[in-house]
Design a protein around this motif. Structure first.
Motif, PDB file in Angstrom:
ATOM      1  N   ASP A  61     -12.122  15.531 -24.223  1.00  0.00           N
ATOM      2  CA  ASP A  61     -13.554  15.389 -24.640  1.00  0.00           C
ATOM      3  C   ASP A  61     -14.158  16.651 -23.939  1.00  0.00           C
ATOM      4  O   ASP A  61     -14.955  17.462 -24.318  1.00  0.00           O
ATOM      5  N   ARG A  62     -13.476  17.164 -22.797  1.00  0.00           N
ATOM      6  CA  ARG A  62     -14.048  18.268 -21.937  1.00  0.00           C
ATOM      7  C   ARG A  62     -13.268  19.668 -22.065  1.00  0.00           C
ATOM      8  O   ARG A  62     -13.710  20.615 -21.467  1.00  0.00           O
ATOM      9  N   ALA A  63     -12.387  19.686 -22.606  1.00  0.00           N
ATOM     10  CA  ALA A  63     -11.433  20.781 -22.655  1.00  0.00           C
ATOM     11  C   ALA A  63     -11.963  21.867 -23.680  1.00  0.00           C
ATOM     12  O   ALA A  63     -12.280  21.484 -24.774  1.00  0.00           O
ATOM     13  N   ASP A  64     -11.813  23.158 -23.473  1.00  0.00           N
ATOM     14  CA  ASP A  64     -12.330  24.359 -24.148  1.00  0.00           C
ATOM     15  C   ASP A  64     -10.987  24.759 -25.002  1.00  0.00           C
ATOM     16  O   ASP A  64     -11.159  25.145 -26.211  1.00  0.00           O
ATOM     17  N   LEU A  65      -9.697  24.530 -24.494  1.00  0.00           N
ATOM     18  CA  LEU A  65      -8.312  25.021 -25.150  1.00  0.00           C
ATOM     19  C   LEU A  65      -7.606  23.902 -25.201  1.00  0.00           C
ATOM     20  O   LEU A  65      -7.432  23.529 -23.841  1.00  0.00           O
ATOM     21  N   ILE A  66      -6.856  23.446 -25.998  1.00  0.00           N
ATOM     22  CA  ILE A  66      -5.836  22.418 -25.607  1.00  0.00           C
ATOM     23  C   ILE A  66      -4.597  22.840 -26.198  1.00  0.00           C
ATOM     24  O   ILE A  66      -4.396  23.044 -27.456  1.00  0.00           O
ATOM     25  N   PHE A  67      -3.446  23.117 -25.435  1.00  0.00           N
ATOM     26  CA  PHE A  67      -2.265  23.535 -25.647  1.00  0.00           C
ATOM     27  C   PHE A  67      -1.269  22.369 -25.726  1.00  0.00           C
ATOM     28  O   PHE A  67      -1.125  21.602 -24.803  1.00  0.00           O
ATOM     29  N   ILE A  70      -7.143  23.042 -30.843  1.00  0.00           N
ATOM     30  CA  ILE A  70      -5.676  22.700 -30.639  1.00  0.00           C
ATOM     31  C   ILE A  70      -5.022  24.022 -31.031  1.00  0.00           C
ATOM     32  O   ILE A  70      -5.246  24.716 -31.832  1.00  0.00           O
ATOM     33  N   ARG A  71      -4.077  24.243 -29.857  1.00  0.00           N
ATOM     34  CA  ARG A  71      -2.953  25.421 -30.433  1.00  0.00           C
ATOM     35  C   ARG A  71      -1.383  24.498 -30.207  1.00  0.00           C
ATOM     36  O   ARG A  71      -1.270  23.945 -29.059  1.00  0.00           O
ATOM     37  N   ILE A  72      -0.680  24.801 -30.947  1.00  0.00           N
ATOM     38  CA  ILE A  72       0.590  24.106 -31.078  1.00  0.00           C
ATOM     39  C   ILE A  72       1.433  25.355 -30.609  1.00  0.00           C
ATOM     40  O   ILE A  72       1.388  26.301 -30.904  1.00  0.00           O
ATOM     41  N   ILE A  73       2.281  24.845 -29.572  1.00  0.00           N
ATOM     42  CA  ILE A  73       3.234  25.989 -28.789  1.00  0.00           C
ATOM     43  C   ILE A  73       4.905  25.260 -29.149  1.00  0.00           C
ATOM     44  O   ILE A  73       5.162  24.357 -28.491  1.00  0.00           O
TER      45      ILE A  73
END
Length: 470
Positions: A213-219, A247-250
């Motif tokens: 809920d608080r993340a600006d970017l989620i890897f 969300i960014r998928i790595i």
């Protein structure tokens, strides 16, 4: 010499040569200049000072949004209390994914911590059992979770509600680093599908939700050997619903595969994730190898480097837009608080209208809360206000909310006015429609945010209550 002896000698020489080549390969560190250039760490240019804007944002929240939040106990509905530390905090980048896919190695690589005493521990087995927060500090030191939760100046004080067992699994690492002056990294325990939630000793999914809920970017990190989706990973993606833009998928460790195999793995990853990400536009997927050593020979190193630079540009965009994102977050929070206040007010009005001298208050309100559509609770909000139907909360949530908070504890909006403070609804609407957009415009234009006309000169006008009958 016998044939078997010759064979053993040959194998020994081959293994020694292979080991030497592997050591030589892994000891070759990758060039890091593109990281410093893309994230602008090499320049002496100072980041913009947002102290005045943050103070203005904090004041808008405390004077215009928080009064309604407290009056109608919004935090008991959403379990999201905003502290001053959260308003002034740096952007948060969250790393999620299965165990041993390279989350900790990626953080070590971005911060240049490899082969230093302060690097995050990595290995082929599950290594990270704690939530590790890597943040800026004047000197290198570790901070216990209990200390982080007790410090009101940080944004982690609400984590106390998850219990002492969790705080023992929370650790902070402070270090002087240019990148950490602009962003905070959070490393999480790897997902192990055969582990029951009870074995962790704390509500793992609830803690993940707090950080999400608080993340600006989620890897969300995967590697070619861990593409299957189990119950815990499926639950995680359910928690990410609504945060698809962050969300960014790595796909990490991509240089371990030949090009043809990499294409197959890439397709298998999308096949596994397709049922979990229910959006028209799929999230961005980065394919590379995020660790400090050189790419494996005979792999698509040009592609991997371009993917890495794209990811760094994505990260830099979040850093550059941190103030705009913070204002947008507070405004979104204000909209939700306003909708909650309007709904509670409508429940209160309906309850008073249906009550008579001989009515049983509990039975009357039970009928209202069990079937709000019968009394047009939600439809009346849509008809009389500019609230979108897509922003309305779940009806069942209010059954639980009023189960804890009796309806008689709340006053209607019409009585939530004072001569000096004004009306709660007017203040929050002014913040949403005027004050926060004006603050955002001042940030984009580079001007220093000033006071609103009422704050500068004082508004002697008696507040108009549009909910009170004339």
């Amino acid at each position: 010499m016998k044939g078997t002896d010759l064979l053993c000698c040959f194998l020994s020489l081959f293994l020694l040569q292979a080991t030497a080549e592997e050591e030589d390969f892994t000891s070759t560190l990758r060039d890091r200049t593109h990281i410093d250039e893309t994230l602008r760490l090499a320049t002496e240019e100072k980041s913009r000072d947002y102290a005045a804007a943050l103070e203005r944002l904090r004041k808008i929240y405390h004077t215009s949004i928080k009064p309604m939040e407290q009056a109608y106990k919004y935090n008991e509905l959403r379990q999201h209390e905003i502290s001053d530390g959260e308003i002034t905090s740096k952007p948060m980048v969250l790393f999620l994914g299965p165990w041993s896919v390279g989350k900790s190695s990626m953080i070590n690589y971005l911060l240049g911590l490899q082969d230093s005493p302060y690097q995050l521990y990595t290995g082929a087995e599950p290594t990270t059992s704690e939530f590790t927060v890597i943040m800026h500090g004047e000197k290198i030191r570790s901070v216990e979770g209990i200390v982080m939760a007790a410090d009101s100046s940080r944004s982690f004080s609400p984590l106390e509600k998850f219990g002492q067992n969790f705080l023992e699994k929370l650790i902070g690492i402070e270090m002087p680093h240019k990148l950490l002056e602009r962003v905070t990294f959070v490393d999480t325990p790897g997902i192990i599908e055969n582990r029951k939630q009870q074995e962790r000793g704390y509500p793992f999914n609830d803690v993940c939700q707090w950080f999400i809920d608080r993340a600006d970017l989620i890897f969300v990190v995967f590697d070619p050997t861990k593409l299957d989706v189990g119950l815990e990973l499926e639950m995680l993606f359910r928690q990410l619903k609504g945060r698809e833009s962050q969300i960014r998928i790595i796909l990490n460790k991509a240089d371990n595969l030949a090009t043809q195999d990499l294409m197959r793995v890439y397709g298998a990853l999308f096949w596994s994730l397709a049922p979990l990400i229910n959006v028209t536009e799929p999230p961005r997927v980065y394919v590379s190898s995020f660790w400090p050593y050189d790419y494996a020979p005979e792999t698509s190193r040009d592609l991997f480097k371009k993917e890495e630079i794209s990811l760094l540009e994505d990260l830099n965009q979040v850093i550059e837009n941190r103030m705009e994102n913070k204002i947008a977050f507070i405004r979104q929070h204000g909209i939700r608080v306003r909708i909650h206040g309007l709904l509670v007010d409508r429940y209160v009005q309906t309850f008073k209208e249906k009550m008579s001298f001989f009515s049983d208050p509990e039975l009357v309100f039970k009928e209202i809360v069990d079937d709000p559509d019968k009394f047009y609770i939600f439809k009346s909000i849509l008809a009389k206000t500019n609230v979108s139907k897509f922003d309305l909360p779940n009806r069942d949530a209010y059954r639980d909310f009023f189960g804890i908070n009796p309806i008689t504890n709340f006053k209607p909006l019409a009585s939530q006015c004072s001569y000096i403070g004004g009306c709660l609804l007017d203040k929050i609407e002014r913040a949403i429609t005027n004050e926060l957009p004006a603050l955002l415009s001042s940030i984009n234009s580079g001007k220093q945010p000033g006071l609103s006309s009422c704050e500068a000169t004082g508004c002697g006008e008696k507040p108009k209550n549009r909910y009170r009958k004339n």
